[in-house]
Write a protein that holds these residues in place. Sequence first.
Motif, PDB file in Angstrom:
ATOM      1  N   LEU A   1       0.833  -1.210   0.000  1.00 31.92           N
ATOM      2  CA  LEU A   1       0.000   0.000   0.000  1.00 31.92           C
ATOM      3  C   LEU A   1       0.864   1.256   0.000  1.00 31.92           C
ATOM      4  CD1 LEU A   1      -2.925  -0.920   2.424  1.00 31.92           C
ATOM      5  CD2 LEU A   1      -2.896  -0.932  -0.078  1.00 31.92           C
ATOM      6  N   LYS A   2       1.991   1.199   0.683  1.00 28.15           N
ATOM      7  CA  LYS A   2       2.925   2.331   0.645  1.00 28.15           C
ATOM      8  C   LYS A   2       3.355   2.604  -0.793  1.00 28.15           C
ATOM      9  CE  LYS A   2       7.492   3.863   2.216  1.00 28.15           C
ATOM     10  NZ  LYS A   2       8.698   3.522   2.998  1.00 28.15           N
ATOM     11  N   THR A   3       3.695   1.542  -1.503  1.00 25.63           N
ATOM     12  CA  THR A   3       4.116   1.691  -2.897  1.00 25.63           C
ATOM     13  C   THR A   3       2.961   2.144  -3.771  1.00 25.63           C
ATOM     14  OG1 THR A   3       5.799  -0.032  -2.608  1.00 25.63           O
ATOM     15  CG2 THR A   3       5.137   0.489  -4.863  1.00 25.63           C
ATOM     16  N   ARG A   4       1.809   1.525  -3.599  1.00 26.88           N
ATOM     17  CA  ARG A   4       0.650   1.833  -4.439  1.00 26.88           C
ATOM     18  C   ARG A   4       0.222   3.289  -4.294  1.00 26.88           C
ATOM     19  NH1 ARG A   4      -4.678  -1.628  -3.415  1.00 26.88           N
ATOM     20  NH2 ARG A   4      -3.139  -3.327  -3.633  1.00 26.88           N
ATOM     21  N   MET A   5       0.297   3.823  -3.078  1.00 27.40           N
ATOM     22  CA  MET A   5      -0.115   5.199  -2.833  1.00 27.40           C
ATOM     23  C   MET A   5       0.988   6.216  -3.098  1.00 27.40           C
ATOM     24  SD  MET A   5      -2.357   4.808   0.649  1.00 27.40           S
ATOM     25  CE  MET A   5      -3.618   3.548   0.828  1.00 27.40           C
ATOM     26  N   GLY A   6       2.170   5.734  -3.434  1.00 23.55           N
ATOM     27  CA  GLY A   6       3.263   6.643  -3.720  1.00 23.55           C
ATOM     28  C   GLY A   6       3.756   7.397  -2.502  1.00 23.55           C
ATOM     29  N   LEU A   7       3.774   6.729  -1.350  1.00 18.56           N
ATOM     30  CA  LEU A   7       4.215   7.348  -0.099  1.00 18.56           C
ATOM     31  C   LEU A   7       5.704   7.078   0.101  1.00 18.56           C
ATOM     32  CD1 LEU A   7       1.144   6.176   1.978  1.00 18.56           C
ATOM     33  CD2 LEU A   7       1.662   8.556   1.422  1.00 18.56           C
ATOM     34  N   LYS A   8       6.470   8.112   0.442  1.00 25.81           N
ATOM     35  CA  LYS A   8       7.917   7.975   0.490  1.00 25.81           C
ATOM     36  C   LYS A   8       8.529   8.375   1.828  1.00 25.81           C
ATOM     37  CE  LYS A   8       8.299   8.790  -4.491  1.00 25.81           C
ATOM     38  NZ  LYS A   8       8.501   7.390  -4.844  1.00 25.81           N
ATOM     39  N   ASP A   9       7.732   8.800   2.772  1.00 25.19           N
ATOM     40  CA  ASP A   9       8.283   9.265   4.040  1.00 25.19           C
ATOM     41  C   ASP A   9       9.035   8.139   4.751  1.00 25.19           C
ATOM     42  OD1 ASP A   9       8.235  10.020   7.010  1.00 25.19           O
ATOM     43  OD2 ASP A   9       7.391  11.818   6.114  1.00 25.19           O
TER      44      ASP A   9
END
Length: 234
Positions: A204-212
């Motif tokens: 889900l981190k990858t799918r949502m484009g979250l990079k923190d």
Amino acid sequence: MSSRRKKSFIKRFSIFILLYLTSTFLIIPNISAFFGRVKINDNYRLKAHNFITKLCNRDYVTPELQNVLTDVSLRVNKEYPKLKVIYLDANFPFFDGFPLLPHLSHNDGKKIDLSFIYKDNQGNLTNSKPTNSGYGIFEEPKKHEISKTKKCKENGNWQYDFTKYFTFDNSHKNLKLSEKATKTLIQKILMNNNVSKLFIEPHLKTRMGLKDRRIRFHGCQAVRHDDHIHFQIK
């Protein structure tokens, strides 16, 4: 059971319930401050998903985490005025180190689970959740995404998806995850510098484009986090 024993049982049980409710809603909220905890202040922007959370005293946090929750709910409300930030399990009111089962780390007032944001069949954002507990309906990885669930269970971590057995009614299971609104919620959480870690499944981190960098994998010894957000403060 004789009539006399039955009446005695009902009397003792009624007294227990009265004492428990009095303690839960009148006494404990006033003495939890001595242990560095406060009862989460529900309002039109922030709310417990289930009354059981409050009844079982699983809705206590440190004052600092309460401030973060207030900040997050205000930010989300500005973007989505009809939505509430819905929390699941937080912490007990007393004693650091006392486990909030089945969680591994909700034991110091600094951790909390928030629900994802969902949309109904018409595509409208809703405060409803797929299950009564708030847990157990997972956002499965797609074919091209990494499945930590598969890897963890292959490594012997049988408990990794056991929350699927604790939905306590999934009559709203047809709700769909709003990736956009859930991503916004996560971004609002991470705007606060006091937040130290946030757990969701890697796919889900990858799918949502979250990079923190504070978004972490929680490890196979825990349970899967593609049905809720866990975050904690320093």
